[in-house]
Design a protein around this motif. Structure first.
Motif, PDB file in Angstrom:
ATOM      1  N   LEU A  27       0.819  -1.208   0.000  1.00 42.46           N
ATOM      2  CA  LEU A  27       0.000   0.000   0.000  1.00 42.46           C
ATOM      3  C   LEU A  27       0.859   1.267   0.000  1.00 42.46           C
ATOM      4  O   LEU A  27       0.546   2.232  -0.693  1.00 42.46           O
ATOM      5  CB  LEU A  27      -0.929   0.010   1.221  1.00 42.46           C
ATOM      6  CG  LEU A  27      -1.928   1.150   1.314  1.00 42.46           C
ATOM      7  CD1 LEU A  27      -3.015   0.991   0.236  1.00 42.46           C
ATOM      8  CD2 LEU A  27      -2.567   1.188   2.697  1.00 42.46           C
ATOM      9  N   CYS A  28       1.946   1.267   0.752  1.00 38.77           N
ATOM     10  CA  CYS A  28       2.752   2.486   0.886  1.00 38.77           C
ATOM     11  C   CYS A  28       4.014   2.489   0.040  1.00 38.77           C
ATOM     12  O   CYS A  28       4.811   3.434   0.106  1.00 38.77           O
ATOM     13  CB  CYS A  28       3.073   2.762   2.354  1.00 38.77           C
ATOM     14  SG  CYS A  28       4.154   1.557   3.136  1.00 38.77           S
ATOM     15  N   ASN A  29       4.203   1.485  -0.794  1.00 35.50           N
ATOM     16  CA  ASN A  29       5.386   1.420  -1.656  1.00 35.50           C
ATOM     17  C   ASN A  29       5.340   2.561  -2.678  1.00 35.50           C
ATOM     18  O   ASN A  29       4.460   2.608  -3.527  1.00 35.50           O
ATOM     19  CB  ASN A  29       5.431   0.064  -2.364  1.00 35.50           C
ATOM     20  CG  ASN A  29       6.697  -0.137  -3.163  1.00 35.50           C
ATOM     21  OD1 ASN A  29       7.273   0.798  -3.704  1.00 35.50           O
ATOM     22  ND2 ASN A  29       7.140  -1.383  -3.251  1.00 35.50           N
ATOM     23  N   ALA A  30       6.302   3.465  -2.569  1.00 32.65           N
ATOM     24  CA  ALA A  30       6.364   4.632  -3.466  1.00 32.65           C
ATOM     25  C   ALA A  30       7.616   4.564  -4.345  1.00 32.65           C
ATOM     26  O   ALA A  30       8.229   5.589  -4.641  1.00 32.65           O
ATOM     27  CB  ALA A  30       6.338   5.920  -2.652  1.00 32.65           C
ATOM     28  N   SER A  31       7.966   3.377  -4.810  1.00 31.16           N
ATOM     29  CA  SER A  31       9.203   3.191  -5.556  1.00 31.16           C
ATOM     30  C   SER A  31       9.046   3.296  -7.073  1.00 31.16           C
ATOM     31  O   SER A  31      10.035   3.265  -7.801  1.00 31.16           O
ATOM     32  CB  SER A  31       9.808   1.826  -5.209  1.00 31.16           C
ATOM     33  OG  SER A  31       8.957   0.778  -5.670  1.00 31.16           O
ATOM     34  N   VAL A  32       7.811   3.439  -7.554  1.00 28.84           N
ATOM     35  CA  VAL A  32       7.572   3.416  -9.003  1.00 28.84           C
ATOM     36  C   VAL A  32       7.733   4.822  -9.587  1.00 28.84           C
ATOM     37  O   VAL A  32       7.066   5.763  -9.166  1.00 28.84           O
ATOM     38  CB  VAL A  32       6.169   2.853  -9.317  1.00 28.84           C
ATOM     39  CG1 VAL A  32       5.876   2.921 -10.797  1.00 28.84           C
ATOM     40  CG2 VAL A  32       6.050   1.411  -8.819  1.00 28.84           C
ATOM     41  N   SER A  33       8.654   4.897 -10.569  1.00 32.04           N
ATOM     42  CA  SER A  33       8.853   6.169 -11.261  1.00 32.04           C
ATOM     43  C   SER A  33       7.744   6.354 -12.298  1.00 32.04           C
ATOM     44  O   SER A  33       7.073   5.388 -12.644  1.00 32.04           O
ATOM     45  CB  SER A  33      10.231   6.192 -11.935  1.00 32.04           C
ATOM     46  OG  SER A  33      10.279   5.212 -12.960  1.00 32.04           O
ATOM     47  N   PRO A  34       7.508   7.517 -12.800  1.00 30.52           N
ATOM     48  CA  PRO A  34       8.286   8.734 -12.571  1.00 30.52           C
ATOM     49  C   PRO A  34       7.773   9.587 -11.413  1.00 30.52           C
ATOM     50  O   PRO A  34       8.417  10.553 -11.036  1.00 30.52           O
ATOM     51  CB  PRO A  34       8.118   9.503 -13.880  1.00 30.52           C
ATOM     52  CG  PRO A  34       6.737   9.157 -14.333  1.00 30.52           C
ATOM     53  CD  PRO A  34       6.528   7.719 -13.903  1.00 30.52           C
ATOM     54  N   TYR A  35       6.631   9.240 -10.805  1.00 27.42           N
ATOM     55  CA  TYR A  35       6.040  10.129  -9.801  1.00 27.42           C
ATOM     56  C   TYR A  35       6.290   9.695  -8.370  1.00 27.42           C
ATOM     57  O   TYR A  35       6.110  10.477  -7.458  1.00 27.42           O
ATOM     58  CB  TYR A  35       4.532  10.287 -10.050  1.00 27.42           C
ATOM     59  CG  TYR A  35       4.266  10.833 -11.427  1.00 27.42           C
ATOM     60  CD1 TYR A  35       4.632  12.121 -11.766  1.00 27.42           C
ATOM     61  CD2 TYR A  35       3.679  10.046 -12.404  1.00 27.42           C
ATOM     62  CE1 TYR A  35       4.416  12.628 -13.039  1.00 27.42           C
ATOM     63  CE2 TYR A  35       3.457  10.539 -13.683  1.00 27.42           C
ATOM     64  CZ  TYR A  35       3.832  11.827 -13.990  1.00 27.42           C
ATOM     65  OH  TYR A  35       3.625  12.321 -15.246  1.00 27.42           O
ATOM     66  N   TYR A  36       6.652   8.424  -8.179  1.00 26.13           N
ATOM     67  CA  TYR A  36       6.960   7.904  -6.855  1.00 26.13           C
ATOM     68  C   TYR A  36       5.813   8.116  -5.859  1.00 26.13           C
ATOM     69  O   TYR A  36       6.028   8.489  -4.715  1.00 26.13           O
ATOM     70  CB  TYR A  36       8.282   8.489  -6.339  1.00 26.13           C
ATOM     71  CG  TYR A  36       9.416   8.183  -7.287  1.00 26.13           C
ATOM     72  CD1 TYR A  36       9.988   6.920  -7.324  1.00 26.13           C
ATOM     73  CD2 TYR A  36       9.875   9.147  -8.188  1.00 26.13           C
ATOM     74  CE1 TYR A  36      11.007   6.617  -8.221  1.00 26.13           C
ATOM     75  CE2 TYR A  36      10.887   8.854  -9.093  1.00 26.13           C
ATOM     76  CZ  TYR A  36      11.447   7.587  -9.104  1.00 26.13           C
ATOM     77  OH  TYR A  36      12.442   7.285  -9.995  1.00 26.13           O
ATOM     78  N   SER A  37       4.611   7.877  -6.340  1.00 26.18           N
ATOM     79  CA  SER A  37       3.437   7.912  -5.465  1.00 26.18           C
ATOM     80  C   SER A  37       3.065   6.470  -5.129  1.00 26.18           C
ATOM     81  O   SER A  37       3.446   5.534  -5.839  1.00 26.18           O
ATOM     82  CB  SER A  37       2.268   8.628  -6.141  1.00 26.18           C
ATOM     83  OG  SER A  37       1.895   7.975  -7.335  1.00 26.18           O
ATOM     84  N   SER A  38       2.324   6.304  -4.062  1.00 20.33           N
ATOM     85  CA  SER A  38       1.943   4.961  -3.636  1.00 20.33           C
ATOM     86  C   SER A  38       0.474   4.704  -3.948  1.00 20.33           C
ATOM     87  O   SER A  38      -0.307   5.640  -4.171  1.00 20.33           O
ATOM     88  CB  SER A  38       2.184   4.806  -2.131  1.00 20.33           C
ATOM     89  OG  SER A  38       1.292   5.632  -1.408  1.00 20.33           O
ATOM     90  N   ILE A  39       0.113   3.440  -3.928  1.00 16.40           N
ATOM     91  CA  ILE A  39      -1.296   3.067  -4.060  1.00 16.40           C
ATOM     92  C   ILE A  39      -2.085   3.733  -2.946  1.00 16.40           C
ATOM     93  O   ILE A  39      -3.159   4.296  -3.160  1.00 16.40           O
ATOM     94  CB  ILE A  39      -1.449   1.532  -4.023  1.00 16.40           C
ATOM     95  CG1 ILE A  39      -0.791   0.896  -5.259  1.00 16.40           C
ATOM     96  CG2 ILE A  39      -2.917   1.135  -3.908  1.00 16.40           C
ATOM     97  CD1 ILE A  39      -0.608  -0.608  -5.169  1.00 16.40           C
ATOM     98  N   GLY A  40      -1.533   3.713  -1.739  1.00 13.29           N
ATOM     99  CA  GLY A  40      -2.203   4.312  -0.593  1.00 13.29           C
ATOM    100  C   GLY A  40      -2.457   5.798  -0.746  1.00 13.29           C
ATOM    101  O   GLY A  40      -3.505   6.298  -0.332  1.00 13.29           O
ATOM    102  N   SER A  41      -1.501   6.511  -1.345  1.00 14.08           N
ATOM    103  CA  SER A  41      -1.711   7.955  -1.518  1.00 14.08           C
ATOM    104  C   SER A  41      -2.854   8.219  -2.485  1.00 14.08           C
ATOM    105  O   SER A  41      -3.619   9.177  -2.306  1.00 14.08           O
ATOM    106  CB  SER A  41      -0.426   8.652  -1.985  1.00 14.08           C
ATOM    107  OG  SER A  41      -0.058   8.258  -3.292  1.00 14.08           O
TER     108      SER A  41
END
Length: 167
Positions: A27-41
């Motif tokens: 849920l909080c993994n923010a590792s995906v580029s280019p925006y580095y947002s998480s599913i939870g956000s």
């Protein structure tokens, strides 16, 4: 029940299925580029949009910039599920007239603006907004190699299932 509410509930139900599949780390993994947002956000953002709608004041003004931004919703599946369930219950019990005129306060990039709406138009926008964020979540799921078996997740109902040359 109103078709806008039914559609919104059907759309939000997909988040319930997703949250039941994810771990807090997912849920909080923010590792995906280019925006580095998480599913939870994205889930929190979707639910905050609805929360603003529920906070319509006595002058029929809804401020979409007044979001609560509870960070627990971004990091804990249980908190996100609770917020989702509260949102869905509020939608189910919402007594409204789709034609009621309201004023929506939003920031479109140049500061806060007051915009004339109907309540139905705002609820419709909330549903489309949710689907839009599901598309982003779908991208994040793909990059995190998390399978979510819902062929309609993140697709607007008007999106063709096959390529079409109609323009």
């Amino acid at each position: 029940m109103n078709i806008i509410i039914e559609s919104s509930l059907k759309t939000l139900q997909k988040a319930d299925l997703l949250l039941n599949k994810l771990s807090d780390d997912d849920l909080c993994n923010a590792s995906v580029s280019p925006y580095y947002s998480s599913i939870g956000s994205h889930v929190r953002h979707i639910l905050d949009f609805y929360d603003c709608i529920f906070n319509k004041n006595e002058d029929n003004i809804i401020d979409l910039t007044a979001r609560c931004r509870n960070l627990d919703v971004e990091t804990q599946c249980n908190s996100a599920s609770n917020y989702l369930n509260i949102t869905m219950e509020k939608l189910k019990s919402l007594d409204f007239n789709a034609d009621t005129k309201i004023v929506v306060i939003d920031d479109l990039g140049l500061g806060k603006a007051e915009i004339a709406y109907t309540f139905g138009a705002l609820l419709s926008q909330a549903n489309s907004h949710t689907i839009h964020h599901y598309a982003i979540i779908s991208y994040i799921l793909d990059r995190l190699e998390i399978q979510f078996e819902d062929g309609d997740f993140g697709y607007n109902p008007t999106t063709p299932k096959t390529a079409s040359n109609k323009c």
